[in-house]
Design an enzyme around this catalytic site. Structure first.
Site, mmCIF file in Angstrom:
data_model
loop_
_atom_site.group_PDB
_atom_site.id
_atom_site.type_symbol
_atom_site.label_atom_id
_atom_site.label_comp_id
_atom_site.label_asym_id
_atom_site.label_seq_id
_atom_site.Cartn_x
_atom_site.Cartn_y
_atom_site.Cartn_z
ATOM 1 N N HIS A 252 0.835 -1.207 0.000
ATOM 2 C CA HIS A 252 0.000 0.000 0.000
ATOM 3 C C HIS A 252 0.867 1.254 0.000
ATOM 4 C CE1 HIS A 252 -3.227 2.762 1.467
ATOM 5 N NE2 HIS A 252 -2.220 3.292 2.151
ATOM 6 N N GLU A 253 1.896 1.278 0.841
ATOM 7 C CA GLU A 253 2.771 2.451 0.916
ATOM 8 C C GLU A 253 3.590 2.621 -0.366
ATOM 9 O OE1 GLU A 253 2.446 4.627 3.167
ATOM 10 O OE2 GLU A 253 1.015 3.381 4.284
ATOM 11 N N HIS A 256 1.625 4.512 -2.880
ATOM 12 C CA HIS A 256 1.681 5.972 -2.768
ATOM 13 C C HIS A 256 2.852 6.529 -3.577
ATOM 14 C CE1 HIS A 256 -1.503 6.807 0.041
ATOM 15 N NE2 HIS A 256 -1.022 5.973 0.956
ATOM 16 N N GLU A 327 -5.585 7.487 -0.505
ATOM 17 C CA GLU A 327 -5.533 6.232 0.252
ATOM 18 C C GLU A 327 -6.297 5.126 -0.476
ATOM 19 O OE1 GLU A 327 -3.670 5.631 2.765
ATOM 20 O OE2 GLU A 327 -2.990 7.704 2.993
#
Length: 389
Positions: A252-253, A256, A327
């Site tokens: 997930h990070e 980003h 997000e």
């Protein structure tokens, strides 16, 4: 001013009565910690504009500012005046900060000793004071030199400021609060390096931050510009989650970074900054003309801070919406690239269990407060993805 303070007192009474008495009955899944957290947050939300309005309207503080400017060189007069304002605001918001600290301890979210918390609070006030003093001093120099276009010049200077916040702060400022060290060699590091290699960021710096001395919650984040990336994992995340769950949050990070959210966030900050400075210039010109105060005088400082504070307050829902959308995009990236997408369900369930946050906040509270979608929404999204894959 008395009417404003009375209205704020009524507002506080309504906020605390609602979140302590009504909201837990209307949303039975919410914890006492989350309810009190809402109350503390919404109590502080209008506090800075009210404080700055009080400073602007206080004749004694205005006279004090004028006398400082007459007796001291510009920088010293500004430093003394802002030190007073920072100290006063630190005292004004202290009860709410203490309430947040107490709530986190009572909810067994925080394990940070009071002395350590107090030291960080004072350090934050000091850094805030130094930053505001530098920015205001530079702004007043520009206002004196460029009477009509100072706001454009100041906006151009936001670019290096934004780079500092995104690129320099994680390396220079964050270590003042936390202990960072390289992620230890082992299977987890190897698996994360495979993820970063596949994402096209093989030189990412992998770090672990010692958060277990302060909190029990899980988290991770990514920072970096100009081809560099720093993936930071809480030690609580490594210790409390299974490896496949850690890899989901890391993916997930990475999302980003790959989706250039840092760049988009920086661009959004600059666009917002342009609008805020433009409006501030137009509004302040009219008010200062009536008061017969020039923009670069020390007496004008509270007004500029007040206008910017009100504009920032008004723009918060937009900023939060953008954050939630980023997000969601990072979640989508994780669903496509994480080794085990089902691990995301277990990860969010564990995060909800230890964080005790509001699992399903009302839309108005999400609109005004949430930087992330609710854990319940994120779990439902992964569940739907698993059904349809």
């Amino acid at each position: 001013m008395k009417k404003v303070l009375f209205a704020y007192a009524v507002y506080l009474l309504a906020i605390w009565s609602f979140f302590l008495l009504a909201y837990p009955d209307l949303n039975r899944d919410v914890s006492a910690y989350a309810s009190i957290g809402h109350a503390v947050y919404f109590s502080r939300l209008p506090l800075l504009p009210i404080f700055l309005f009080a400073v602007w309207k206080d004749s004694k503080l205005q006279e004090f500012a004028a006398s400082l400017e007459q007796r001291l060189p510009k920088l010293f007069a500004l430093a003394v005046f802002l030190l007073l304002l920072t100290g006063l605001y630190g005292i004004v918001q202290l009860p709410f900060r203490l309430a947040g600290f107490w709530n986190a301890r009572q909810g067994q979210i925080s394990v940070q000793p009071f002395g350590d918390w107090a030291g960080e609070y004072l350090l934050s006030l000091l850094l805030f004071y130094l930053a505001v003093t530098a920015v205001v001093f530079l702004s007043q120099l520009l206002m004196k030199r460029f009477r009509k276009s100072w706001w454009i010049v100041l906006w151009l200077l936001l670019v290096p400021g934004a780079i500092f916040v995104v690129y320099i702060q994680p390396m220079w400022i964050d270590p003042l609060y936390e202990d960072f060290h390289p992620l230890p060699d082992g299977e987890l590091r190897t698996d994360i390096e495979q993820l970063t290699d596949a994402a096209g960021i093989p030189d990412a710096t992998l770090l672990e931050v010692d958060k277990s001395a302060k909190t029990v919650t899980y988290n991770a984040y990514v920072t970096g510009l100009f081809g560099s990336a720093r993936v930071v994992l809480y030690d609580t995340t490594i210790d409390g989650l299974a490896e496949d769950e850690v890899l989901f949050i890391v993916t997930h990070e990475i999302g980003h970074y790959v989706l250039h959210h840092v760049y988009w966030g920086t661009a959004g900050f600059l666009v917002l900054g342009f609008l805020l400075l433009w409006v501030t210039k137009r509004v302040s010109d009219k008010i200062l003309a009536k008061k017969q105060i020039t923009a670069h005088q020390l007496q004008a400082v509270p007004l500029f801070l007040l206008i910017l504070g009100l504009l920032q307050f008004a723009s918060t829902p937009v900023s939060l919406y953008v954050s939630r959308e980023m997000e969601r995009q990072a979640d989508d990236y994780a669903l496509e690239h994480a080794p085990d997408t089902a691990a995301g369900i277990r990860m969010f369930e564990k995060m909800q269990e230890v964080s005790k946050g509001d699992p399903d906040p009302w839309p108005v509270f999400e609109w005004l407060r949430s930087t992330h979608p609710s854990n319940r929404d994120r779990i439902e999204k992964i569940t739907e993805y698993e059904k349809n894959r």
